[in-house]
Scaffold this motif. Structure first.
Motif, PDB file in Angstrom:
ATOM      1  N   ARG A  97       0.972  -1.527   0.087  1.00  0.00           N
ATOM      2  CA  ARG A  97       0.069   0.292   0.015  1.00  0.00           C
ATOM      3  C   ARG A  97       0.124   0.989  -0.042  1.00  0.00           C
ATOM      4  NH1 ARG A  97      -3.275  -1.379   4.091  1.00  0.00           N
ATOM      5  NH2 ARG A  97      -1.561   0.714   5.753  1.00  0.00           N
ATOM      6  N   GLN A  98       0.359   2.462  -0.827  1.00  0.00           N
ATOM      7  CA  GLN A  98       1.148   3.481  -0.766  1.00  0.00           C
ATOM      8  C   GLN A  98       0.931   4.125   0.423  1.00  0.00           C
ATOM      9  OE1 GLN A  98      -0.240   1.758  -3.465  1.00  0.00           O
ATOM     10  NE2 GLN A  98       1.357   1.674  -5.474  1.00  0.00           N
ATOM     11  N   TYR A  99       2.039   5.167   0.965  1.00  0.00           N
ATOM     12  CA  TYR A  99       1.862   6.218   1.747  1.00  0.00           C
ATOM     13  C   TYR A  99       2.710   7.240   1.674  1.00  0.00           C
ATOM     14  CZ  TYR A  99       5.179   5.206   4.710  1.00  0.00           C
ATOM     15  OH  TYR A  99       6.704   3.964   5.166  1.00  0.00           O
ATOM     16  N   VAL A 100       2.396   8.622   1.856  1.00  0.00           N
ATOM     17  CA  VAL A 100       2.980  10.030   1.884  1.00  0.00           C
ATOM     18  C   VAL A 100       3.033  10.386   2.812  1.00  0.00           C
ATOM     19  CG1 VAL A 100       3.887  12.223   0.263  1.00  0.00           C
ATOM     20  CG2 VAL A 100       3.062   9.421  -0.870  1.00  0.00           C
ATOM     21  N   GLN A 101       3.925  10.669   3.535  1.00  0.00           N
ATOM     22  CA  GLN A 101       3.286  11.278   4.645  1.00  0.00           C
ATOM     23  C   GLN A 101       4.873  12.491   5.235  1.00  0.00           C
ATOM     24  OE1 GLN A 101       5.860   8.599   7.424  1.00  0.00           O
ATOM     25  NE2 GLN A 101       3.693   7.857   8.340  1.00  0.00           N
ATOM     26  N   VAL A 102       4.366  13.644   4.593  1.00  0.00           N
ATOM     27  CA  VAL A 102       4.855  14.652   4.960  1.00  0.00           C
ATOM     28  C   VAL A 102       6.074  15.821   5.606  1.00  0.00           C
ATOM     29  CG1 VAL A 102       5.213  15.056   1.985  1.00  0.00           C
ATOM     30  CG2 VAL A 102       3.627  16.196   4.043  1.00  0.00           C
ATOM     31  N   SER A 103       6.447  16.653   5.571  1.00  0.00           N
ATOM     32  CA  SER A 103       6.892  17.623   7.318  1.00  0.00           C
ATOM     33  C   SER A 103       6.951  18.545   5.268  1.00  0.00           C
ATOM     34  CB  SER A 103       7.599  17.564   7.319  1.00  0.00           C
ATOM     35  OG  SER A 103       7.773  18.419   8.632  1.00  0.00           O
ATOM     36  N   VAL A 104       6.120  19.944   5.661  1.00  0.00           N
ATOM     37  CA  VAL A 104       6.046  21.093   5.096  1.00  0.00           C
ATOM     38  C   VAL A 104       6.487  22.702   6.053  1.00  0.00           C
ATOM     39  CG1 VAL A 104       4.819  22.554   2.855  1.00  0.00           C
ATOM     40  CG2 VAL A 104       4.922  19.747   3.285  1.00  0.00           C
ATOM     41  N   VAL A 105       7.857  23.300   5.249  1.00  0.00           N
ATOM     42  CA  VAL A 105       7.852  24.801   6.022  1.00  0.00           C
ATOM     43  C   VAL A 105       7.168  25.643   4.721  1.00  0.00           C
ATOM     44  CG1 VAL A 105       9.338  26.509   7.239  1.00  0.00           C
ATOM     45  CG2 VAL A 105       9.324  24.072   7.234  1.00  0.00           C
ATOM     46  N   GLY A 106       6.223  25.966   4.356  1.00  0.00           N
ATOM     47  CA  GLY A 106       5.937  27.101   4.223  1.00  0.00           C
ATOM     48  C   GLY A 106       4.855  28.159   4.696  1.00  0.00           C
ATOM     49  N   LYS A 107       4.208  29.429   3.509  1.00  0.00           N
ATOM     50  CA  LYS A 107       3.514  30.163   3.691  1.00  0.00           C
ATOM     51  C   LYS A 107       2.482  30.413   3.245  1.00  0.00           C
ATOM     52  CE  LYS A 107       2.042  34.297   2.607  1.00  0.00           C
ATOM     53  NZ  LYS A 107       2.679  36.189   1.799  1.00  0.00           N
ATOM     54  N   TYR A 108       0.735  29.818   4.728  1.00  0.00           N
ATOM     55  CA  TYR A 108       0.062  29.487   4.526  1.00  0.00           C
ATOM     56  C   TYR A 108      -0.568  30.825   4.199  1.00  0.00           C
ATOM     57  CZ  TYR A 108      -4.930  27.410   5.905  1.00  0.00           C
ATOM     58  OH  TYR A 108      -6.048  27.131   6.699  1.00  0.00           O
ATOM     59  N   ASP A 109      -2.002  30.488   3.261  1.00  0.00           N
ATOM     60  CA  ASP A 109      -2.706  30.916   2.616  1.00  0.00           C
ATOM     61  C   ASP A 109      -4.219  30.790   3.249  1.00  0.00           C
ATOM     62  OD1 ASP A 109      -5.021  32.540   1.428  1.00  0.00           O
ATOM     63  OD2 ASP A 109      -3.503  32.110  -0.332  1.00  0.00           O
TER      64      ASP A 109
END
Length: 231
Positions: free
Chosen positions: A43-55
């Motif tokens: 089973r595929q999965y993608v875990q992410v950690s994002v640093v960015g600007k929130y709109d």
């Protein structure tokens, strides 16, 4: 009266039936568990950690691109964590650190659920956060210098991939269960050797996600891989 030979034959046949029944009873759950384990493993999965600007108006997070890189934008879906929506609203326009997973928006969901509106997501993928907070920078006020995306994902890997204009690293990983979404992988020689042996099989990779602009392919989503493990 049945002969002793016939009675023995009947008795032997009955024993086989009973044995077969018990084999099905005992082995069946193991086979089912093995199939379930195989399905889970693939089973595929993608875990992410994002640093960015929130709109908050568009409900998106954008990690500004490094030099010669495009911005990576993620549409946010608070459906599984509504308690984070209010916290996020207070961080409008600020640099945030968000951790969670990417989920695919199916066509059925897109028609019936506003939170999964495909028009909000260029990729058809949504970031489902498990944590959402203002970014803390060690060098003072946060800026786009801190922006970036780290990923850990599992999916089927493919090597010797070709693309229009030769715009490909030659290796991709499927990040959705239907295979409709893939990311390119940029690998060192050691990981490339592992990838070729695992071609068509599930792997787990971790690294930094970048968006690069091309000519034939407008946006190329590429993971600069730090670790790759075949399953």
């Amino acid at each position: 009266m049945p002969s002793l030979t016939n009675q023995s034959s009947y008795g032997f046949a009955a024993s086989l039936v009973v044995l077969a029944f018990w084999m099905m009873f005992l082995v069946g759950p193991e086979v089912q568990n093995a199939s379930a384990d195989e399905a889970t493993r693939n089973r595929q999965y993608v875990q992410v950690s994002v640093v960015g600007k929130y709109d908050a108006t568009r409900n998106t997070i954008t990690a500004a691109g490094k030099p010669k890189r495009a911005a990576a934008e993620f549409a946010v879906d608070f459906g599984k964590s509504p308690q984070l929506a209010d916290e996020a609203a207070a961080l409008d326009g600020k640099t945030v650190t968000v951790r969670g997973s990417l989920a695919q928006c199916s066509k059925e969901e897109a028609k019936g659920k506003p939170k999964c509106d495909r028009e909000r997501s260029r990729t058809g993928l949504f970031l489902q956060p498990v944590s959402f907070r203002e970014h803390e920078s060690e060098s003072g006020p946060s800026s786009s210098k801190d922006h970036g995306v780290s990923v850990v994902c599992r999916g089927l890997i493919h090597t010797d991939v070709v693309a229009l204009g030769g715009e490909t690293t030659g290796v991709t990983i499927e990040i959705t269960s239907d295979g409709s979404q893939t990311w390119e992988l940029e690998l060192e020689n050691r990981e490339l050797a592992i990838a070729r042996k695992a071609d068509g099989r599930p792997v787990v990779i971790s690294g930094a996600l970048e968006v690069r602009t091309g000519i034939a392919i407008r946006e190329r989503w590429i993971v600069v891989v730090r670790n790759l493990s075949a399953l």
